[in-house]
Structure formats: structure tokens, C-alpha cells
Design a protein around this motif. Structure first.
Motif, PDB file in Angstrom:
ATOM      1  N   LEU A  78      -5.697   2.326   4.910  1.00  0.00           N
ATOM      2  CA  LEU A  78      -4.469   2.056   5.654  1.00  0.00           C
ATOM      3  C   LEU A  78      -3.820   0.764   5.160  1.00  0.00           C
ATOM      4  O   LEU A  78      -2.595   0.707   4.961  1.00  0.00           O
ATOM      5  N   LEU A  79      -4.613  -0.252   4.964  1.00  0.00           N
ATOM      6  CA  LEU A  79      -4.088  -1.515   4.441  1.00  0.00           C
ATOM      7  C   LEU A  79      -3.505  -1.332   3.042  1.00  0.00           C
ATOM      8  O   LEU A  79      -2.468  -1.916   2.706  1.00  0.00           O
ATOM      9  N   GLU A  80      -4.159  -0.552   2.200  1.00  0.00           N
ATOM     10  CA  GLU A  80      -3.638  -0.282   0.866  1.00  0.00           C
ATOM     11  C   GLU A  80      -2.281   0.416   0.939  1.00  0.00           C
ATOM     12  O   GLU A  80      -1.354   0.075   0.193  1.00  0.00           O
ATOM     13  N   LYS A  81      -2.162   1.375   1.837  1.00  0.00           N
ATOM     14  CA  LYS A  81      -0.891   2.080   1.999  1.00  0.00           C
ATOM     15  C   LYS A  81       0.195   1.131   2.483  1.00  0.00           C
ATOM     16  O   LYS A  81       1.331   1.183   2.027  1.00  0.00           O
ATOM     17  N   MET A  82      -0.168   0.242   3.425  1.00  0.00           N
ATOM     18  CA  MET A  82       0.810  -0.731   3.921  1.00  0.00           C
ATOM     19  C   MET A  82       1.251  -1.672   2.792  1.00  0.00           C
ATOM     20  O   MET A  82       2.423  -2.033   2.667  1.00  0.00           O
ATOM     21  N   LYS A  83       0.306  -2.042   1.956  1.00  0.00           N
ATOM     22  CA  LYS A  83       0.598  -2.920   0.846  1.00  0.00           C
ATOM     23  C   LYS A  83       1.555  -2.230  -0.146  1.00  0.00           C
ATOM     24  O   LYS A  83       2.489  -2.848  -0.663  1.00  0.00           O
ATOM     25  N   GLU A  84       1.277  -0.976  -0.400  1.00  0.00           N
ATOM     26  CA  GLU A  84       2.139  -0.189  -1.300  1.00  0.00           C
ATOM     27  C   GLU A  84       3.551  -0.071  -0.737  1.00  0.00           C
ATOM     28  O   GLU A  84       4.530  -0.164  -1.463  1.00  0.00           O
ATOM     29  N   LYS A  85       3.664   0.131   0.575  1.00  0.00           N
ATOM     30  CA  LYS A  85       4.994   0.239   1.214  1.00  0.00           C
ATOM     31  C   LYS A  85       5.747  -1.067   1.076  1.00  0.00           C
ATOM     32  O   LYS A  85       6.952  -1.074   0.866  1.00  0.00           O
ATOM     33  N   GLN A  86       5.045  -2.188   1.224  1.00  0.00           N
ATOM     34  CA  GLN A  86       5.701  -3.483   1.120  1.00  0.00           C
ATOM     35  C   GLN A  86       6.178  -3.729  -0.316  1.00  0.00           C
ATOM     36  O   GLN A  86       7.210  -4.335  -0.543  1.00  0.00           O
ATOM     37  N   ARG A  87       5.437  -3.260  -1.296  1.00  0.00           N
ATOM     38  CA  ARG A  87       5.819  -3.441  -2.685  1.00  0.00           C
ATOM     39  C   ARG A  87       7.065  -2.592  -3.006  1.00  0.00           C
ATOM     40  O   ARG A  87       7.932  -3.037  -3.749  1.00  0.00           O
ATOM     41  N   VAL A  88       7.091  -1.411  -2.462  1.00  0.00           N
ATOM     42  CA  VAL A  88       8.193  -0.503  -2.727  1.00  0.00           C
ATOM     43  C   VAL A  88       9.466  -1.031  -2.059  1.00  0.00           C
ATOM     44  O   VAL A  88      10.549  -0.941  -2.597  1.00  0.00           O
ATOM     45  N   SER A  89       9.324  -1.580  -0.879  1.00  0.00           N
ATOM     46  CA  SER A  89      10.505  -2.027  -0.147  1.00  0.00           C
ATOM     47  C   SER A  89      11.131  -3.250  -0.695  1.00  0.00           C
ATOM     48  O   SER A  89      11.023  -3.981  -1.480  1.00  0.00           O
TER      49      SER A  89
END
Length: 89
Positions: A78-89
Motif C-alpha cells: 500500500l505504501l509503495e502504491k501511495m509512493k507511486e501515486k505521489q511520483r505520478v502526480s
């Protein structure tokens, strides 16, 4: 003649009592062996039950450990996914 039967009776009684005395120790030994065998069976049963109880405790600990490991793994994902979302945004 009467004394002969009395003497033979006494001798027969003597031999019977000697046989009984000799066999008495064998009977006592068999009784002791049976008692010891029963005690050993009871001890083995207790040992087996204790081993089973310990194995159940170990299994429970392993199950809890694996559940916790899965939970941590899900949180990390879940943290990895959140991190990926922050990078994309």
C-alpha cells in the motif's frame, strides 16, 4: 502301614509347599512387571499429550507470525502504491 501314608502325605505336602514358595517369587515378579508396564504406558501417554500441546502452541505462534507477516507485506505494498501515486502526480 498307617505311618507310611502319613509320611507320604507329609512329603507330598513338603514338595507342594516348596513348589508354591518357589513359584510365589515368579508371581510377584510378573505382578511387578505388569505394574511397571502400566506406569510406563501412562508416562508415555502423558509425554505424548504434552508433546501435542507444545506442538499446538508452536503452530499457533507460527500462524500468528505468518498473519502478521502478511499484514506487514500488505501495508508495504500500500505504501509503495501511495509512493507511486505521489511520483505520478
Amino acid at each position: 502301614m498307617q505311618n507310611n501314608y502319613v509320611i507320604l502325605g507329609i512329603l507330598a505336602l513338603l514338595f507342594i509347599s516348596m513348589y508354591g514358595y518357589a513359584y510365589f517369587s515368579v508371581i510377584l515378579e510378573k505382578m511387578r512387571e505388569r505394574k511397571n508396564k502400566q506406569k510406563n504406558i501412562e508416562k508415555e501417554e502423558l509425554r505424548r499429550l504434552e508433546s501435542k500441546r507444545k506442538q499446538e502452541l508452536i503452530d499457533e505462534r507460527v500462524r500468528k507470525f505468518n498473519e502478521r507477516k502478511e499484514e506487514i507485506h500488505r501495508e508495504l505494498m500500500l505504501l509503495e502504491k501511495m509512493k507511486e501515486k505521489q511520483r505520478v502526480s
